[in-house]
Design a protein around this motif. Structure first.
Motif, PDB file in Angstrom:
ATOM      1  N   LEU A  31       5.270  18.759 -38.224  1.00 21.08           N
ATOM      2  CA  LEU A  31       6.284  18.725 -36.996  1.00 21.08           C
ATOM      3  C   LEU A  31       7.222  19.446 -36.917  1.00 21.08           C
ATOM      4  O   LEU A  31       7.271  20.053 -38.099  1.00 21.08           O
ATOM      5  N   SER A  32       8.191  19.906 -36.387  1.00 21.99           N
ATOM      6  CA  SER A  32       9.419  20.547 -36.426  1.00 21.99           C
ATOM      7  C   SER A  32      10.564  20.412 -37.222  1.00 21.99           C
ATOM      8  O   SER A  32      10.415  19.814 -37.664  1.00 21.99           O
ATOM      9  N   ARG A  55      14.493  13.321 -41.350  1.00 18.11           N
ATOM     10  CA  ARG A  55      13.424  12.511 -42.601  1.00 18.11           C
ATOM     11  C   ARG A  55      12.956  12.619 -43.594  1.00 18.11           C
ATOM     12  O   ARG A  55      13.519  13.671 -44.573  1.00 18.11           O
ATOM     13  N   GLU A 113      13.493  20.764 -36.435  1.00 14.26           N
ATOM     14  CA  GLU A 113      14.129  19.794 -35.481  1.00 14.26           C
ATOM     15  C   GLU A 113      13.434  18.177 -35.427  1.00 14.26           C
ATOM     16  O   GLU A 113      14.700  16.615 -35.525  1.00 14.26           O
ATOM     17  N   GLU A 114      11.908  17.940 -35.393  1.00 14.22           N
ATOM     18  CA  GLU A 114      11.466  16.306 -35.396  1.00 14.22           C
ATOM     19  C   GLU A 114      11.370  16.345 -36.603  1.00 14.22           C
ATOM     20  O   GLU A 114      11.360  14.824 -36.795  1.00 14.22           O
ATOM     21  N   LEU A 115      11.945  16.780 -37.993  1.00 12.66           N
ATOM     22  CA  LEU A 115      12.010  15.816 -39.421  1.00 12.66           C
ATOM     23  C   LEU A 115      13.220  16.260 -39.566  1.00 12.66           C
ATOM     24  O   LEU A 115      13.461  15.573 -40.641  1.00 12.66           O
TER      25      LEU A 115
END
Length: 282
Positions: A239-240, A247, A242-244
């Motif tokens: 994942l990038s 999280r 931004e996607e993380l």
């Protein structure tokens, strides 16, 4: 009818009957993970030295655990533990302390112990704030969180502790949350069995100081948040950034073998002793 005694009670001091931590604190989960790991490995508390610094999590081993404990000055538990291990390499030396203690004032000790690869097991309890002293911003406080020292939201980016210690060269690094007690226990067991520096980061709830400003609510709300927002290391790798965002990446980040400092030190002492004997015979 007799009361049922907790199965891990045998590892705690008989006179300690109350905890010093706030209601809902994650310290109890971390303490049980440590003691369960020791129990499942069949280790003796007499073979342990526990070292802690200043902060909420430092109260886990001292005064709770029925073993030799050192409650040290702020930020210095890894330095004290290094001395203990070099003096008594036969002992299991475990550091239990918080993110403020080990990564702020004690940050350099943590990094260089990992680099030197001395045989310590560090259980670092990360609650993202200075809880014991009232809720000040810590190096691990999430960006934008309002605290008593950042009333408009912290502008500092949080330190990724596990990534830092991996980069420093530690042979074993893992991160779990208090919503993952079984995984946390398994990694502590691996850390204790590792001949070298092992750090297990435990993301833990602080429903009083952190919860008050984050609005995350009660301890159970924290645990649900951890479960909902955690992602395994293997899934996160695809994942990038931004996607993380937001999280919590969990798992065992590194597990390798490397030469260990206290063993090398004992080998050197033995070698120097033999050389001195040869010199005296000449």
């Amino acid at each position: 009818m007799d009361a049922i005694e907790h199965p891990l009670r045998k590892y705690t001091r008989p006179h300690v009957t109350r905890t010093t931590t706030c209601p809902g604190c994650g310290n109890g989960i971390v303490a049980q993970a440590i003691l369960r790991a020791i129990d499942e490995l069949g280790l003796e508390m007499d073979d342990f030295v526990f070292v802690s610094g200043i902060g909420c999590s430092a109260w886990i081993p001292s005064p709770l655990f029925a073993a030799d404990t050192l409650h040290t000055t702020h930020g210095r538990p890894v330095a004290f533990a290094t001395g203990v291990k070099l003096g008594r390499p036969d002992m299991n030396v475990m550091v239990v302390s918080g993110d403020g203690d080990l990564t702020a004032i004690g940050g350099n000790h943590l990094i260089h112990a990992a680099r030197k690869n001395i045989d310590l097991t560090v259980v670092l309890v990360n609650n993202g704030i200075y809880g014991m002293t009232g809720g000040q911003t810590a190096p691990t406080t999430p960006l934008g969180l309002t605290t008593i020292t950042s009333p408009y939201g912290t502008m500092e980016h949080p330190l990724d502790i596990s990534a830092t210690i991996v980069a420093a060269g530690a042979p074993f690094v893992a991160r779990w949350t208090t919503a993952h007690p079984r995984q946390l226990t398994r990694s502590i067991k691996k850390g204790l069995q590792k001949k070298g520096f092992a750090m297990i980061e435990a993301i833990s709830q602080c429903p009083v100081q952190f919860g008050r400003v984050s609005k995350l609510g009660k301890a159970t709300d924290f645990l649900q948040h951890y479960k909902k927002n955690s992602i395994s290391f293997s899934k996160a790798s695809g994942l990038s950034r931004e996607e993380l965002a937001g999280r919590i990446v969990i798992g065992e980040f590194v597990d390798i073998e490397k030469p260990e400092l206290s063993s090398q030190w004992m080998d050197l002492k033995h070698q120097m002793g033999q050389e001195a004997q040869c010199h005296n015979k000449q």
